[in-house]
Design a protein around this motif. Structure first.
Motif, PDB file in Angstrom:
ATOM      1  N   ALA A   1       0.824  -1.203   0.000  1.00  0.00           N
ATOM      2  CA  ALA A   1       0.000   0.000   0.000  1.00  0.00           C
ATOM      3  C   ALA A   1       0.862   1.259   0.000  1.00  0.00           C
ATOM      4  CB  ALA A   1      -0.940   0.006   1.205  1.00  0.00           C
ATOM      5  N   ILE A   2       1.983   1.220   0.730  1.00  0.00           N
ATOM      6  CA  ILE A   2       2.905   2.369   0.747  1.00  0.00           C
ATOM      7  C   ILE A   2       3.465   2.583  -0.656  1.00  0.00           C
ATOM      8  CG2 ILE A   2       5.169   3.150   1.586  1.00  0.00           C
ATOM      9  CD1 ILE A   2       4.420   1.877   4.316  1.00  0.00           C
ATOM     10  N   ALA A   3       3.851   1.490  -1.305  1.00  0.00           N
ATOM     11  CA  ALA A   3       4.386   1.591  -2.668  1.00  0.00           C
ATOM     12  C   ALA A   3       3.317   2.097  -3.629  1.00  0.00           C
ATOM     13  CB  ALA A   3       4.905   0.228  -3.119  1.00  0.00           C
TER      14      ALA A   3
ATOM     15  N   LYS B   1      -3.338   8.521   2.711  1.00  0.00           N
ATOM     16  CA  LYS B   1      -3.398   7.853   1.397  1.00  0.00           C
ATOM     17  C   LYS B   1      -3.178   6.350   1.549  1.00  0.00           C
ATOM     18  CE  LYS B   1      -1.163  11.650  -1.037  1.00  0.00           C
ATOM     19  NZ  LYS B   1       0.031  11.973  -1.795  1.00  0.00           N
ATOM     20  N   VAL B   2      -2.193   5.982   2.367  1.00  0.00           N
ATOM     21  CA  VAL B   2      -1.870   4.568   2.579  1.00  0.00           C
ATOM     22  C   VAL B   2      -3.046   3.851   3.245  1.00  0.00           C
ATOM     23  CG1 VAL B   2      -0.312   2.953   3.745  1.00  0.00           C
ATOM     24  CG2 VAL B   2       0.604   5.033   2.704  1.00  0.00           C
ATOM     25  N   MET B   3      -3.623   4.473   4.256  1.00  0.00           N
ATOM     26  CA  MET B   3      -4.757   3.861   4.950  1.00  0.00           C
ATOM     27  C   MET B   3      -5.950   3.710   4.005  1.00  0.00           C
ATOM     28  SD  MET B   3      -3.661   3.009   7.890  1.00  0.00           S
ATOM     29  CE  MET B   3      -5.138   2.574   8.778  1.00  0.00           C
ATOM     30  N   ALA B   4      -6.153   4.666   3.105  1.00  0.00           N
ATOM     31  CA  ALA B   4      -7.243   4.569   2.129  1.00  0.00           C
ATOM     32  C   ALA B   4      -7.033   3.373   1.204  1.00  0.00           C
ATOM     33  CB  ALA B   4      -7.352   5.858   1.329  1.00  0.00           C
ATOM     34  N   VAL B   5      -5.795   3.167   0.773  1.00  0.00           N
ATOM     35  CA  VAL B   5      -5.482   2.014  -0.082  1.00  0.00           C
ATOM     36  C   VAL B   5      -5.740   0.717   0.681  1.00  0.00           C
ATOM     37  CG1 VAL B   5      -3.616   0.778  -1.257  1.00  0.00           C
ATOM     38  CG2 VAL B   5      -3.835   3.238  -1.554  1.00  0.00           C
TER      39      VAL B   5
END
Length: 153
Positions: free
Chosen positions: A111-113, A125-129
């Protein structure tokens, strides 16, 4: 996943087996689901909330019972704690298996990538992914601190 028919089948099976505790818990789930459907309804023809929202509702029910178990244990009421734990087992039987720590860490890295996150400012953004990809099988309360640690927060 289609949870609604599973609830109905489980209710029928528990009634036939004369399992009063399981029947009671499933009826409680169905009542909560009906309340959730009514609260989310925009038109009388709405089919009800999607499975992701039902899974979130179930996780919330299990969480509140876990908190009650803690309080009952502190209050020296083991019989009430056992009742709550039995309800948790029934509720969690409808949820998909939760990811283990290694799978959660791998999902967080992916997700970070995907989000192109570089700092703690990108945590949202990461948590949304993660929510979009793994909402049903990942405990977001555990994922949050892991994301924060990996982003250097």
């Amino acid at each position: 996943m289609d949870l609604r028919p599973r609830f109905t089948e489980a209710l029928k099976a528990s009634m036939l087996a004369k399992d009063a505790a399981r029947t009671s818990t499933i009826r409680m789930i169905l009542a909560k689901l009906k309340d959730t459907d009514i609260a989310a309804r925009k038109a009388p023809t709405d089919p009800g909330v999607p499975d992701e929202q039902i899974a979130a509702m179930l996780r919330g029910m299990a969480k509140s019972r876990r908190e009650a178990v803690e309080l009952y244990r502190q209050g020296n009421r083991p019989e009430l704690a056992e009742k709550e734990e039995a309800e948790i087992a029934v509720i969690e039987s409808f949820l998909p298996a939760q990811m283990d720590e290694a799978a959660t860490a791998a999902a967080v890295d992916a997700a970070i990538a995907e989000a192109g996150a570089a700092s703690i400012k990108d945590m949202g953004k990461v948590m949304a992914v993660l929510r979009a990809r793994h909402a049903a099988e990942m405990d977001m309360a555990k994922a949050g601190p892991l994301v924060k640690a990996k982003l250097g927060g």
